[in-house]
Write an enzyme that holds these catalytic residues in place. Structure first.
Site, PDB file in Angstrom:
ATOM      1  N   SER A 142       0.831  -1.211   0.000  1.00  0.00           N
ATOM      2  CA  SER A 142       0.000   0.000   0.000  1.00  0.00           C
ATOM      3  C   SER A 142       0.861   1.253   0.000  1.00  0.00           C
ATOM      4  O   SER A 142       1.942   1.277   0.585  1.00  0.00           O
ATOM      5  CB  SER A 142      -0.881  -0.010   1.258  1.00  0.00           C
ATOM      6  OG  SER A 142      -1.413   1.274   1.489  1.00  0.00           O
ATOM      7  N   TYR A 164      -2.815   5.890  -5.008  1.00  0.00           N
ATOM      8  CA  TYR A 164      -4.035   6.693  -5.163  1.00  0.00           C
ATOM      9  C   TYR A 164      -3.695   7.837  -6.108  1.00  0.00           C
ATOM     10  O   TYR A 164      -2.522   8.105  -6.376  1.00  0.00           O
ATOM     11  CB  TYR A 164      -4.445   7.293  -3.810  1.00  0.00           C
ATOM     12  CG  TYR A 164      -4.810   6.285  -2.752  1.00  0.00           C
ATOM     13  CD1 TYR A 164      -6.074   5.702  -2.734  1.00  0.00           C
ATOM     14  CD2 TYR A 164      -3.910   5.948  -1.747  1.00  0.00           C
ATOM     15  CE1 TYR A 164      -6.424   4.796  -1.736  1.00  0.00           C
ATOM     16  CE2 TYR A 164      -4.254   5.036  -0.751  1.00  0.00           C
ATOM     17  CZ  TYR A 164      -5.511   4.465  -0.754  1.00  0.00           C
ATOM     18  OH  TYR A 164      -5.847   3.575   0.226  1.00  0.00           O
ATOM     19  N   HIS A 304     -13.676  -2.066  -1.120  1.00  0.00           N
ATOM     20  CA  HIS A 304     -12.669  -1.707  -0.107  1.00  0.00           C
ATOM     21  C   HIS A 304     -12.978  -2.401   1.225  1.00  0.00           C
ATOM     22  O   HIS A 304     -12.778  -1.848   2.304  1.00  0.00           O
ATOM     23  CB  HIS A 304     -12.663  -0.182   0.080  1.00  0.00           C
ATOM     24  CG  HIS A 304     -11.312   0.418   0.383  1.00  0.00           C
ATOM     25  ND1 HIS A 304     -10.608   1.147  -0.519  1.00  0.00           N
ATOM     26  CD2 HIS A 304     -10.560   0.412   1.515  1.00  0.00           C
ATOM     27  CE1 HIS A 304      -9.474   1.574   0.033  1.00  0.00           C
ATOM     28  NE2 HIS A 304      -9.418   1.140   1.277  1.00  0.00           N
TER      29      HIS A 304
END
Ligand SMILES: Cc1cc2nc3c(=O)[nH]c(=O)nc-3n(C[C@H](O)[C@H](O)[C@H](O)COP(=O)(O)O)c2cc1C
Length: 408
Positions: A142, A164, A304
């Protein structure tokens, strides 16, 4: 002495020589390893994790957004799976291997990107990545990881990095360049986080990153000394790929992420990233078609883990229409509520090429670091193999030949 209890059955007082072979008396084993080994399911690992980890950290992992309806529905959707076993097919040991983005994987399972992982166990991402490497499956680091990308020791083919779309493209670009330089092969763009979801358990627990030493947490210290000792005696908990990120997680997400992101941003990412590009967080045929037409090589049908938009569609239910729309042009994965190898078999039977698992491996990590993640993956492997044998599928693609259906 023999007592006659009915015409056909007689009883006698038990004799020692008959009892002895039945006895299995052993000294109780208390080592961390043996408790992990005795965990037969992911739910067992969850129970162990709950004991070993402070409540606020456990809730951060276990919890979801708002009323947690999406998270509950994801689990419930797997309970509605029905297998239609094939029989007498002359099958030997089932083959669980597949290829993901052109590279071999020993299982149709991928470790999902999860932020703040060193809070769950001080070895964090290193432990998870090492267990994934041992198992021969991909690991997704991540952007909110707590270990630098350069230290993730997974063979390059299984090294995926999640990003992101930030408010400024320069930051996204810097992250993407760093991922490329660190040998990451695939990029996973998460698109379901324009703003932070409302994680009410975190708000109620006063959860912060790094964990604050308040009166309540000091009390907790007495109950989970090993966890606190590890936090306080290892490298400080920081985001390894980011700067300036202390505090309450939702506020941090809202400072950073970009609600104004558009399809053109995905097209831009496609231009600056040479390797495979995966888009995480679509739940309909329409959105999947849009991102595939903008250059995605794979999509992840995901909400998610129910941590963003509560009551967003249930991934297992949305899977079929996405596979139908884009399955011939892109790989389709799913995540949300996958807690067993049988769940993986079900998702593959309904068209997924693989499942990502989030909480399932984090429960293992919280229960016992790297051996805990290894245990979680062993559980998945054993259950998937057994389910395929019982369902009469020798290979993963055979699961999609009418073996799985979803009850309404
Ligand atoms: C503690 C935790 C942290 C997460 N952090 C991220 C993240 O940083 N980026 C991301 O794309 N998804 C993140 N997710 C979502 C997972 O990648 C995945 O979509 C989800 O966990 C799947 O549901 P499951 O936990 O039921 O398997 C996180 C999930 C959890 C549980």
């Amino acid at each position: 002495m023999v007592v006659r209890t009915s015409a056909d059955v007689s009883r006698h007082v038990p004799r020692l020589r008959e009892i002895r072979p039945l006895l299995r008396l052993q000294m109780p084993r208390v080592s961390r390893r043996s408790r992990l080994e005795r965990a037969a399911t992911i739910e067992d690992l969850r129970t162990l994790a709950r004991k070993r980890i402070p409540r606020a950290v456990f809730d951060y992992v276990d919890g979801a957004a708002e009323s947690e309806v999406s998270a509950a529905r994801a689990l419930e959707s797997f309970a509605r799976v029905e297998f239609l076993p094939r029989v007498l097919r002359g099958l030997e040991t089932p083959d669980l291997s597949t290829s993901l983005l052109g590279s071999a994987s020993s299982l149709p399972v991928i470790l999902a990107p999860t932020g703040f992982t060193r809070m769950m166990h001080h070895e964090g991402e290193l432990a998870a990545a090492a267990a994934a490497a041992e198992a021969g499956i991909p690991y997704v680091l991540s952007t909110l990881g707590t270990m630098p990308p350069e230290r993730i020791a997974v063979p390059a083919s299984g090294r995926w990095f999640q990003v992101y779309l930030w408010k400024d493209r320069a930051t996204t670009r810097a992250l993407v360049d760093r991922a490329a330089e660190s040998g990451f092969r695939a990029l996973v763009l998460t698109v379901d986080t324009p703003v932070a979801g409302a994680r009410l358990r975190d708000a109620r627990n006063g959860f912060s990153i790094p964990p604050a030493l308040t009166a309540r947490t000091l009390l907790d210290l007495a109950r989970h000394p090993a966890w606190w000792w590890n936090v306080l005696t290892t490298e400080p908990l920081t985001f390894a790929s980011l700067t300036s990120t202390e505090g309450e997680p939702a506020a941090m997400v809202n400072r950073i992420f970009n609600p104004g992101a558009r399809l053109e941003d995905l097209q831009w990412l496609r231009r600056i990233w040479d390797g495979p590009l995966v888009v995480k967080g679509v739940l309909s045929a329409q959105e999947a078609s849009r991102v595939v037409s903008a250059g995605a090589d794979a999509v992840i049908v995901s909400n998610h883990g129910g941590r963003q938009l509560d009551r967003a569609a249930t991934p297992l239910e949305a899977l079929g229409e996405v596979v139908q729309a884009v399955g011939s042009q892109a790989e389709v994965y799913m995540d949300g509520g996958v807690r067993s190898g049988a769940d993986v078999a079900a998702a593959v039977g309904l068209g997924a090429r693989a499942c990502l698992i989030g909480r399932s491996y984090l429960f293992g990590l919280m229960a016992g670091g790297r051996p805990g993640v290894r245990r979680a993956l062993d559980i998945f492997r054993t259950e998937l193999s057994r389910t395929m044998s019982l369902a009469g599928a020798g290979r993963l693609d055979e699961l999609a030949e009418g073996i799985v259906r979803l009850r309404r």
